[in-house]
Design an enzyme around this catalytic site. Structure first.
Site, PDB file in Angstrom:
ATOM      1  N   PHE A  57     -10.459   0.280  -0.821  1.00  0.00           N
ATOM      2  CA  PHE A  57     -10.244  -0.549   0.361  1.00  0.00           C
ATOM      3  C   PHE A  57     -10.689  -1.968   0.041  1.00  0.00           C
ATOM      4  CE2 PHE A  57     -10.589  -2.427   4.445  1.00  0.00           C
ATOM      5  CZ  PHE A  57      -9.665  -1.770   5.225  1.00  0.00           C
ATOM      6  N   ASP A  61      -8.292  -7.941   5.586  1.00  0.00           N
ATOM      7  CA  ASP A  61      -9.364  -7.774   6.571  1.00  0.00           C
ATOM      8  C   ASP A  61      -9.827  -6.331   6.727  1.00  0.00           C
ATOM      9  OD1 ASP A  61      -6.945  -6.851   7.905  1.00  0.00           O
ATOM     10  OD2 ASP A  61      -8.121  -6.923   9.756  1.00  0.00           O
ATOM     11  N   ASP A  83       0.866  -1.178   0.000  1.00  0.00           N
ATOM     12  CA  ASP A  83       0.000   0.000   0.000  1.00  0.00           C
ATOM     13  C   ASP A  83       0.906   1.232   0.000  1.00  0.00           C
ATOM     14  OD1 ASP A  83      -1.952   1.934   0.645  1.00  0.00           O
ATOM     15  OD2 ASP A  83      -3.074   0.549   1.892  1.00  0.00           O
TER      16      ASP A  83
END
Ligand code: PRP
Length: 187
Positions: free
Chosen positions: A151, A158, A102
């Protein structure tokens, strides 16, 4: 109450097909460099790591590392090692297996750590590359899918420990019908 599932982004079939291709690339590159030490970054990498290494045919050893960030609000910061590897790194060909890159802070730190410890080589295999979110440069040697700045959950990823077990990658949309739970603060 029925569970609202995240909108699919990458299907199970697409994941498994791409993972087979990555395994073939790894086999080709490490044919003469065995044994290969594969290190999964807990917890998100586990589903990907298992499916990938079932298809890799060069001999491997496996180990795990767990990290966490010191976060101020949602800003990524310094990376802390929560669980270190058990196998010595020095002189080994290391392949880091990760679910997602990320901002790059985690992998930049881990790559630097393994190089500092004397690995013979260190490469990175990441299923997802959220390249537009990058804050520090990280070279992804084996990249499954480049994704936009959304996202994602499922297949190991998760939201507050939920959705890891989904067999596909989905987009979590907070405006959906699912009631939100209070977020757990990251350490
Ligand atoms: C995720 C992912 C990477 C890291 C990437 O882990 O698995 O380790 O974040 O983020 P970065 O590029 O911004 O550093 P997370 O901390 O969510 O832990 P988890 O794998 O246990 O869910």
């Amino acid at each position: 109450m029925d569970r609202v599932l995240p909108r699919p982004l990458i299907s199970e079939d697409e994941l498994q097909h791409r993972i087979s291709e990555l395994a073939a690339e790894i086999d080709r590159d490490y044919r003469d460099q065995e044994p290969l030490l594969c290190i999964g970054i807990l917890k998100g990498s586990v589903f990907f790591m298992v499916d990938l290494l079932k298809r890799v045919t060069v001999p491997v050893k496996i180990d795990f590392l767990q990290t966490s960030s010191y976060r101020s609000g949602t800003t990524p910061g310094e990376i802390r090692i929560r669980k270190d590897v058990d196998i010595a790194i020095r002189g080994k060909h290391v392949l880091i297996i990760e679910d997602i890159v990320d901002t790059g802070h985690t992998l930049s730190t881990v790559l630097g750590l393994f190089r500092f410890r004397g690995a013979k080589s260190v490469k990175l295999c990441a299923l997802l590359d959220k390249h537009k979110a990058r804050e520090v440069a990280v070279n992804v040697d084996y990249s499954g899918f480049k994704i936009d700045n959304v996202f994602v959950v499922g297949y190991g990823l998760d939201l507050d420990e939920r959705y890891r077990e989904l067999p596909y990658i989905g987009v979590y949309e907070p405006d959906g019908d699912e009631p939100s739970e209070p977020s757990e603060p990251s350490e």
